[in-house]
Write a protein that holds these residues in place. Structure first.
Motif, mmCIF file in Angstrom:
data_model
loop_
_atom_site.group_PDB
_atom_site.id
_atom_site.type_symbol
_atom_site.label_atom_id
_atom_site.label_comp_id
_atom_site.label_asym_id
_atom_site.label_seq_id
_atom_site.Cartn_x
_atom_site.Cartn_y
_atom_site.Cartn_z
ATOM 1 N N PRO A 52 76.799 71.157 64.154
ATOM 2 C CA PRO A 52 75.751 72.016 63.594
ATOM 3 C C PRO A 52 76.168 72.643 62.270
ATOM 4 N N GLY A 53 75.253 72.624 61.294
ATOM 5 C CA GLY A 53 75.574 73.115 59.959
ATOM 6 C C GLY A 53 75.986 74.576 59.931
ATOM 7 N N LYS A 54 75.319 75.433 60.728
ATOM 8 C CA LYS A 54 75.662 76.853 60.757
ATOM 9 C C LYS A 54 77.080 77.057 61.279
ATOM 10 N N VAL A 55 77.452 76.281 62.281
ATOM 11 C CA VAL A 55 78.795 76.394 62.849
ATOM 12 C C VAL A 55 79.836 75.956 61.826
ATOM 13 N N ILE A 93 69.049 66.396 62.294
ATOM 14 C CA ILE A 93 68.979 65.661 63.555
ATOM 15 C C ILE A 93 68.094 66.455 64.503
ATOM 16 N N SER A 94 67.012 65.855 64.941
ATOM 17 C CA SER A 94 66.056 66.523 65.841
ATOM 18 C C SER A 94 65.598 67.870 65.272
ATOM 19 N N GLY A 95 65.426 67.922 63.947
ATOM 20 C CA GLY A 95 64.916 69.122 63.312
ATOM 21 C C GLY A 95 65.948 70.171 62.960
ATOM 22 N N SER A 96 67.219 69.961 63.309
ATOM 23 C CA SER A 96 68.277 70.924 63.005
ATOM 24 C C SER A 96 69.257 70.335 62.003
#
Length: 265
Positions: free
Chosen positions: A206-209, A186-189
């Motif tokens: 967020p994937g990292k979270v 989404i929007s590059g993230s």
């Protein structure tokens, strides 16, 4: 309306308005339950305590600035508020248990927030009820000499902000094998996205979270210092960087939890 229904509505109205006021007036975001933050350190409180805790942030020319901690007591009324309700809220937020004082420190802002419906402010004469949804705020003087570890508080609040969503995603993964949880950019993230309500609603995180928090289980996680530091390197940094790239403290699009309704074409 049944009295029990009024109680439930009052509670949620009070929480919603407190969150809006904390964000727009005091620059506090995220705002989470005190009990949820303390549970991450393995602590459980009994008796009276304030509802919500957070930290203040603002965007300057040099980036995001964190201005300190904040403690809120939220109350709501489906009709006109009273001085007694305000006094009760002030007492709760201004006399927190020792564990809460140690968490936020002596310099935290203390806010009693009362949401109510009236054509006049609390304490003023009113001729009718139910015309305006009002917010009554009191910022009482706080005392003590406790010091706040703001960096630790930020990580605890951010983890408590994301963790319920992560746990909900894990439950969806356990109960479904048909792709209800997936990765998407989404929007590059990279985000992790889950379908809810039979596919009518999607929530993204967020994937990292998600990866950092997916292994935390149980209501009282009791996170140690090393674990908190590691989480801060992903969870808090991920959320903070999204604010530093925009002019507004609360942008419409940020690297946070996102919600979208799906409409049939």
């Amino acid at each position: 309306m049944d009295p029990s229904e009024k109680v439930a509505i009052s509670y949620f109205l009070g929480m919603v308005q407190c969150g809006l006021v904390a964000e727009r007036v005091f620059g506090v975001y995220p705002l989470v339950h005190v009990d949820r933050v303390l549970a991450l350190s393995g602590k459980v409180l009994r008796g009276s305590r304030p509802d919500l805790v957070g930290y203040r942030r603002r965007v300057s020319s040099s980036g995001v600035v964190f201005d300190g901690s904040a403690l809120f007591e939220a109350k709501g009324r489906t009709n006109r508020g009273t001085k007694a309700v305000v006094a009760s809220a002030v007492k709760q937020v201004n006399n927190p248990p020792r564990e809460v004082r140690s968490l936020v420190g002596a310099n935290a802002i203390h806010v009693a927030s009362v949401a109510h419906f009236s054509d006049a402010a609390i304490g003023a004469k009113s001729t009718k009820q139910g015309s305006v949804w009002r917010s009554h705020l009191v910022d009482p003087e706080a005392g003590g000499d406790d010091r706040c570890d703001l960096e630790r508080l930020r990580i605890l609040v951010d983890v408590a902000h994301y963790l319920p969503v992560v746990r909900a995603f894990r439950e969806i993964e356990d109960e479904s094998r048909n792709g209800d949880v997936r990765s998407e950019y989404i929007s590059g993230s990279e985000f992790v996205v889950a379908n809810l309500l039979g596919g009518d609603l999607e929530i993204a995180i967020p994937g990292k979270v998600y990866s950092a928090l997916a292994g935390i289980e149980g209501g009282r996680a009791n996170l140690g210092d090393k674990k908190l530091e590691a989480l801060g390197d992903t969870v808090t940094v991920e959320l903070s960087e999204s604010f530093s790239e925009v002019d507004s403290v609360f942008p419409a699009e940020l690297n946070d939890v996102q919600v979208r309704w799906l409409r049939d074409s």
